[in-house]
Design a protein around this motif. Structure first.
Motif, mmCIF file in Angstrom:
data_model
loop_
_atom_site.group_PDB
_atom_site.id
_atom_site.type_symbol
_atom_site.label_atom_id
_atom_site.label_comp_id
_atom_site.label_asym_id
_atom_site.label_seq_id
_atom_site.Cartn_x
_atom_site.Cartn_y
_atom_site.Cartn_z
ATOM 1 N N THR A 267 0.848 -1.184 0.000
ATOM 2 C CA THR A 267 0.000 0.000 0.000
ATOM 3 C C THR A 267 0.888 1.240 0.000
ATOM 4 O O THR A 267 2.122 1.141 0.046
ATOM 5 N N LEU B 123 -0.667 -6.560 2.144
ATOM 6 C CA LEU B 123 -1.851 -7.201 2.711
ATOM 7 C C LEU B 123 -1.902 -8.665 2.285
ATOM 8 O O LEU B 123 -1.892 -8.968 1.095
ATOM 9 N N THR C 13 -11.228 1.821 -0.240
ATOM 10 C CA THR C 13 -10.719 0.870 0.745
ATOM 11 C C THR C 13 -10.743 1.561 2.089
ATOM 12 O O THR C 13 -10.677 2.796 2.167
ATOM 13 N N ARG C 14 -10.877 0.778 3.146
ATOM 14 C CA ARG C 14 -10.977 1.360 4.481
ATOM 15 C C ARG C 14 -10.304 0.442 5.493
ATOM 16 O O ARG C 14 -10.527 -0.766 5.480
ATOM 17 N N SER C 15 -9.495 1.036 6.347
ATOM 18 C CA SER C 15 -8.875 0.241 7.410
ATOM 19 C C SER C 15 -9.930 -0.142 8.445
ATOM 20 O O SER C 15 -10.861 0.606 8.713
ATOM 21 N N ALA D 112 -3.261 -1.179 10.217
ATOM 22 C CA ALA D 112 -4.488 -1.947 10.467
ATOM 23 C C ALA D 112 -4.259 -3.419 10.175
ATOM 24 O O ALA D 112 -3.463 -3.779 9.292
ATOM 25 N N THR E 68 -6.575 -5.486 9.038
ATOM 26 C CA THR E 68 -7.283 -5.881 7.821
ATOM 27 C C THR E 68 -8.007 -4.666 7.256
ATOM 28 O O THR E 68 -8.116 -3.633 7.921
ATOM 29 N N TYR E 69 -8.498 -4.804 6.032
ATOM 30 C CA TYR E 69 -9.144 -3.693 5.330
ATOM 31 C C TYR E 69 -10.389 -4.213 4.615
ATOM 32 O O TYR E 69 -10.474 -5.398 4.273
ATOM 33 N N SER E 70 -11.329 -3.316 4.387
ATOM 34 C CA SER E 70 -12.477 -3.661 3.545
ATOM 35 C C SER E 70 -12.328 -2.934 2.210
ATOM 36 O O SER E 70 -11.678 -1.891 2.133
#
Length: 275
Positions: free
Chosen positions: A23, A29, A70-72, A232, A234-236
């Motif tokens: 990232t 990731l 994307t979001r943490s 973080a 994980t991420y979405s």
């Protein structure tokens, strides 16, 4: 994309994050990063609605847009932790004690579901205690989309510990290995043999079996000088497609068709996810 004479989705595809590249903060990731798959699905959707662009009524324009995000999951300023206490009772019911509050997002139901899955009981036989600071462990803030990820995993791990304690007790009584046993609705069974939790606890003079667990993802706060780190666990990810119509005279914009492609991980409560 327009200046390069490229399809906007193809340009995104060329630059899409996956599990092989870092990232912008230097984090690689290792879990699911399905951007390319979702972009492919978005391209199919755009293709299917392109004929509708030519069907705009007089005085109106139609266009299609694609957005990615994307979001943490969890706080990125400091390492994030959650704790949970899970008790399994002689009648097969269970109690979950956790510091995160349900403020409408459905986390009480989620924690009951997770405990029920691990302990082999019905969801309505799990009591969740969250809003009592005298007895619940501090799980930090109920924010940052972190409750299901952190408290859900803490509950899962605590319930698994409690379940293992029961299976080990029953294994000694039934002369078998814990992994050969199943716990379901307050009964521990092995082939034709079985013990209710009430029988098992009475023999071993136990009122309940209780376990505690923490969940804390391995993270590294962002370096204030370089901006690098793994903030973080994980991420979405999501890709959205919208077909919109603009009235040239009034400026009114109407959304005619909308597709949301979301990488939500393991779905625990489908109704909440759909909502």
């Amino acid at each position: 994309a327009d200046r390069l004479e490229l399809d906007p989705i193809d340009l995104r595809m060329r630059n899409a994050l996956d599990t092989t590249v870092p990232t912008s903060t230097g984090q690689v990731l290792h879990a699911s990063v399905p951007f390319k798959k979702m972009l492919g699905m978005a391209k199919d959707e755009v293709k299917s609605i392109r004929p509708l662009l030519e069907q705009a009524p007089k005085g109106k324009w139609r266009g299609v847009g694609v957005g990615c995000s994307t979001r943490s999951i969890g706080s990125i300023r400091t390492p994030s932790r959650s704790s949970a206490v899970v008790s399994l009772n002689p009648d097969g019911s269970a109690t979950v004690v956790c510091g995160h509050n349900d403020i409408g997002q459905g986390s009480d139901t989620m924690m009951a579901q997770v405990a029920a899955m691990e302990l082999g009981v019905e969801v309505d036989r799990v009591q969740v205690v969250t809003n009592d600071t005298a007895i619940t462990p501090d799980c930090e803030s109920t924010s940052a989309s972190r409750v299901t990820y952190l408290s859900g995993n803490a509950v899962r791990l605590a319930a698994a510990k409690a379940r293992l304690q029961v299976l080990e007790l029953a294994g000694r009584d039934l002369d078998c290995k814990p992994e050969e046993l199943k716990l379901m609705n307050g009964v521990v069974g092995h082939r034709e043999q079985g013990r209710t939790l009430a029988e098992l606890f009475k023999k071993h003079t136990l009122h309940t079996v209780t376990a505690v667990a923490d969940f804390m993802p391995e993270t590294t706060p962002l370096d204030p000088e370089t901006g690098q780190g793994s903030p973080a666990g994980t991420y979405s990810f999501s890709v959205h497609v919208a077909l919109v119509e603009l009235d040239k005279g009034t400026g009114e914009v109407r959304v005619l068709r909308y597709l949301a492609l979301c990488d939500v991980g393991r779905v625990i409560n489908p109704l909440v996810v759909e909502g």
